[in-house]
Design an enzyme around this catalytic site. Structure first.
Site, PDB file in Angstrom:
ATOM      1  N   SER A 212       0.841  -1.195   0.000  1.00  0.00           N
ATOM      2  CA  SER A 212       0.000   0.000   0.000  1.00  0.00           C
ATOM      3  C   SER A 212       0.876   1.245   0.000  1.00  0.00           C
ATOM      4  CB  SER A 212      -0.847  -0.026   1.277  1.00  0.00           C
ATOM      5  OG  SER A 212      -1.395   1.233   1.545  1.00  0.00           O
TER       6      SER A 212
ATOM      7  N   TYR B 120      -1.995  -1.028  10.976  1.00  0.00           N
ATOM      8  CA  TYR B 120      -2.229  -1.642   9.661  1.00  0.00           C
ATOM      9  C   TYR B 120      -1.064  -1.330   8.720  1.00  0.00           C
ATOM     10  CZ  TYR B 120      -3.822  -1.869   4.817  1.00  0.00           C
ATOM     11  OH  TYR B 120      -3.894  -2.105   3.462  1.00  0.00           O
TER      12      TYR B 120
ATOM     13  N   LYS C 292       2.098  -3.744   6.852  1.00  0.00           N
ATOM     14  CA  LYS C 292       2.479  -3.773   5.428  1.00  0.00           C
ATOM     15  C   LYS C 292       3.993  -3.537   5.290  1.00  0.00           C
ATOM     16  CE  LYS C 292      -1.462  -4.630   3.507  1.00  0.00           C
ATOM     17  NZ  LYS C 292      -1.716  -5.886   2.842  1.00  0.00           N
TER      18      LYS C 292
END
Ligand code: NAD
Ligand code: UD1
Length: 351
Positions: free
Chosen positions: A126, A151, A155
């Site tokens: 992302s 989150y 990643k």
């Protein structure tokens, strides 16, 4: 036995569109998903769209016995790994779930791949790994920044894990695809975004206002240093994004080690521009009110997608109007998402 591409998280939003792109390009696909944020119905829709049987296993990527068994039963030669929890807000409240699901899930998947001599992997990363960039458009060689929530940190940790893996063993061929803001849906109106629970992203919130499920849209912040004071993002059509995975899988056939590619359009739109485009396309007025800035939001973020252009031969083909037409077709044909019995949609023309 035919070579198979395993798609983890393949009943989710991006996974379903990628499965469709792969099947249409002649891949044999196998979907593994625990349905924690998706529906079995997406497989039924895929089968109707492709006139092909789509193999589906309801299972968890953290279940090493099950995943090992999947690799023994199918002749898998590549994995596209979408399975992940993805709510930023939830990740702040439940960090353990995010590290366990996203990081430990990937760890288990890679260990199982290696045990079974499978070394081709495409991973869903992302733009969040860039943190708050000092310059835009964002190019891959800026290096990563500091993601501002658990989150985002999962990643970045996974990107580091996969980089270490490639450095340790030349057999690995890995693509880290850094998505910007995926929206839209397949033009058939048969597959689209249907998260379980309350959405936080802009387009799902906006369509809920358009259908009357929520009375008004909250616009977070009107004092950013942007064209109209609201945040600017690089929205990319999910079908273009799906095609990027197909290109990455093709390029991994003759390219080893770790590879980073931005998947974005290179064009930014503000929240107000999105609202007004939606109104223009659908003819529906969107009531909205300004609220204070949302914690963790950055003012501007859009991609320099030229590396993907040069190395993958990929570029986004669909503009904002198409993204909104397709989002709205999916939403209006499926007011209850995948729990709606599907009717063939009438064409939607821009107003
Ligand atoms: P999604 O929630 O629709 O899809 C993820 C799928 O993974 C779901 O079907 C879910 O049921 C499944 N899943 C989750 N944990 C699992 C587990 N342990 N085992 C098996 N299945 C599991 O999300 P999406 O929007 O399709 O995103 C796909 C990937 O792209 C994710 O990794 C996400 O973090 C990443 N990503 C998404 C966006 C976005 O805006 N949608 C942006 C950047 C990156
Ligand atoms: C968010 C995540 C990002 C994640 C991505 C996809 C944050 C800080 N970032 O990106 O890590 O990869 O989703 O899941 O959460 N907005 C409103 N009103 C709304 C919803 C959103 O004004 O009801 C605004 C936001 O403030 C933002 C823009 O719309 O400026 C886009 O928001 P969103 O769709 O959530 O995406 P990102 O924040 O870019």
């Amino acid at each position: 036995m035919r070579k198979t591409t395993l798609i983890t998280g393949g009943t989710g939003y991006i996974g379903t569109h990628t499965a469709l792109a792969l099947i249409n390009a002649g891949h044999n696909v196998l979907v593994l998903d625990n349905l924690c944020n998706s529906y079995r119905e997406s497989i039924v829709r895929l089968e109707r769209l492709t006139h092909t049987r789509v193999d589906f296993i309801n299972g968890d990527v953290r279940d090493s016995i099950l995943v090992d068994d999947v690799f023994r039963r199918y002749d898998i030669d590549a994995v596209v790994h979408f399975a992940s929890l993805k709510s930023v807000e939830e990740s702040v409240r439940r960090p353990l779930d995010y590290y366990a699901n996203n990081f430990a899930g990937t760890l288990n998947l890679c260990a199982t791949m290696a045990r079974n001599d499978v070394f081709n992997l495409v991973f869903s990363s992302s733009a969040t790994v860039y943190g708050d960039p000092t310059r835009i458009p964002i190019a891959e060689d800026f290096g990563t920044g500091k993601p501002v929530n658990p989150y985002g940190r999962t990643k970045l940790m996974i990107e580091e894990l996969l980089t270490d893996l490639c450095n340790s063993d030349p057999r690995w061929n890995i693509a880290l695809l850094r998505y910007f803001n995926p929206i839209g849906a397949h033009e058939s109106g048969m597959i689209g975004e249907d998260p379980k629970g309350r959405p936080n992203n802009l387009l799902p919130c906006l369509t809920q206002v358009a259908t009357g499920r929520i009375p008004e849209l909250t616009v977070y912040g009107c004092d950013y240093p942007t064209v109209d004071g609201t945040c600017v993002r690089d929205y990319i059509h999910v079908v273009d994004l799906a095609n990027g995975h197909l290109k990455a899988l093709q390029v991994l056939q003759h390219r080893s080690g770790i590879n980073f590619w931005n998947l974005g359009t290179g064009v930014g739109y503000s929240v107000l521009q999105i609202i007004h485009s939606f109104e223009d396309v659908t003819g529906i007025t969107i009531p909205y009110r300004f609220a204070p800035r949302r914690l963790g939001d950055i003012a501007k973020c859009w991609a320099d997608p030229s590396k993907a252009g040069r190395e993958l031969g990929w570029s986004a083909q669909r503009g904002l109007e198409q993204m909104i037409i397709d989002t709205w077709r999916w939403q209006s044909c499926n007011p209850q998402g995948y729990q709606t019995s599907f009717e063939i949609p009438a064409p939607i023309e821009a107003k």
